[in-house]
Design a protein around this motif. Structure first.
Motif, PDB file in Angstrom:
ATOM      1  N   ASN A   1      36.313  86.693  16.507  1.00 10.48           N
ATOM      2  CA  ASN A   1      34.699  86.198  17.232  1.00 10.48           C
ATOM      3  C   ASN A   1      33.909  86.379  16.413  1.00 10.48           C
ATOM      4  OD1 ASN A   1      35.056  88.261  18.725  1.00 10.48           O
ATOM      5  ND2 ASN A   1      34.247  87.661  20.510  1.00 10.48           N
ATOM      6  N   ALA A   2      34.685  87.280  15.189  1.00 17.41           N
ATOM      7  CA  ALA A   2      34.024  87.868  14.622  1.00 17.41           C
ATOM      8  C   ALA A   2      34.470  87.521  13.039  1.00 17.41           C
ATOM      9  CB  ALA A   2      34.688  89.828  14.136  1.00 17.41           C
TER      10      ALA A   2
ATOM     11  N   CYS B   1      39.879  84.831  12.247  1.00 21.15           N
ATOM     12  CA  CYS B   1      38.585  85.606  12.095  1.00 21.15           C
ATOM     13  C   CYS B   1      37.367  83.846  12.086  1.00 21.15           C
ATOM     14  CB  CYS B   1      38.330  86.825  10.208  1.00 21.15           C
ATOM     15  SG  CYS B   1      38.840  85.065   8.692  1.00 21.15           S
ATOM     16  N   GLU B   2      36.187  84.830  12.626  1.00 23.86           N
ATOM     17  CA  GLU B   2      35.397  82.520  12.360  1.00 23.86           C
ATOM     18  C   GLU B   2      35.210  82.760  11.111  1.00 23.86           C
ATOM     19  OE1 GLU B   2      32.808  82.402  16.391  1.00 23.86           O
ATOM     20  OE2 GLU B   2      32.035  83.886  14.314  1.00 23.86           O
TER      21      GLU B   2
ATOM     22  N   VAL C   1      38.830  79.764  12.096  1.00 25.80           N
ATOM     23  CA  VAL C   1      38.755  78.919  12.881  1.00 25.80           C
ATOM     24  C   VAL C   1      37.346  78.778  13.663  1.00 25.80           C
ATOM     25  CG1 VAL C   1      40.205  80.387  15.092  1.00 25.80           C
ATOM     26  CG2 VAL C   1      37.640  81.185  14.647  1.00 25.80           C
ATOM     27  N   ASN C   2      37.412  77.448  13.755  1.00 28.92           N
ATOM     28  CA  ASN C   2      35.413  76.553  14.131  1.00 28.92           C
ATOM     29  C   ASN C   2      34.783  77.396  14.790  1.00 28.92           C
ATOM     30  OD1 ASN C   2      36.183  75.424  10.991  1.00 28.92           O
ATOM     31  ND2 ASN C   2      37.094  73.794  13.206  1.00 28.92           N
ATOM     32  N   GLU C   3      35.265  77.812  15.879  1.00 33.55           N
ATOM     33  CA  GLU C   3      34.347  78.594  17.030  1.00 33.55           C
ATOM     34  C   GLU C   3      35.110  79.668  17.833  1.00 33.55           C
ATOM     35  OE1 GLU C   3      34.061  75.120  18.968  1.00 33.55           O
ATOM     36  OE2 GLU C   3      36.307  74.990  19.718  1.00 33.55           O
ATOM     37  N   PRO C   4      34.488  80.248  18.375  1.00 35.16           N
ATOM     38  CA  PRO C   4      35.046  81.606  18.858  1.00 35.16           C
ATOM     39  C   PRO C   4      36.427  81.046  19.822  1.00 35.16           C
ATOM     40  CG  PRO C   4      32.950  81.875  19.638  1.00 35.16           C
ATOM     41  CD  PRO C   4      33.065  80.520  18.754  1.00 35.16           C
TER      42      PRO C   4
END
Length: 150
Positions: A30-31, A83-84, A104-107
């Protein structure tokens, strides 16, 4: 302060890959690469996964260009980094360091990604994964154009 997580046990994972996750809470990816204060690193193999270490990357004292270089150096030896998001220049530096950046597209829960990676290794992994875990694979020429820069 330098925090290290120690892993109990003497099992060394054969043919494992080191996967780093940009995280704010040690639970999810989520970062943003450039804003991550820490990366949690796991060893991943066909047998499963285990926490390896936490790499602290608080770069609030550094200039912009130095921040990316500092993070890339901190992640030396990492095979895949989730990473995000990551900028183009940073992605090129990460790739040049031999690290595969993944967005990643979302957390996304880190454990979900780890389970997916283990399943992929045990199934039919793509050539670049086989390369990391030293399964026999021919040289992939697609990697050459990344090695020469942006």
């Amino acid at each position: 302060m330098n925090t290290k997580i120690t892993v109990e046990g003497d099992t060394t994972m054969e043919n494992s890959m080191k996967v780093a996750f940009a995280t704010k809470d040690m639970e999810e990816v989520n970062a943003h690469f450039g804003g991550a204060k820490e990366f949690v690193v796991y060893n991943v193999s066909k047998d499963g996964f285990s926490v390896s270490e936490v790499i602290k990357t608080d770069t609030s004292e550094l200039e912009d260009d130095d921040k990316t270089d500092f993070r890339v150096r901190a992640l030396k030896g990492i095979n895949i980094m989730y990473c995000e998001s990551i900028g183009g220049t940073a992605a090129a530096k990460v790739i040049r360091a031999g690290i595969h950046p993944m967005k990643v597209n979302e957390p996304t829960p880190i454990e979900d990604i780890l389970k997916t990676l283990v399943a992929m290794i045990n199934g039919n992994p793509p050539p670049w994964i086989k390369n990391i875990i030293q399964m026999e694979t021919p040289h992939d020429v697609r990697q050459d154009r990344w090695a020469e820069g942006e």
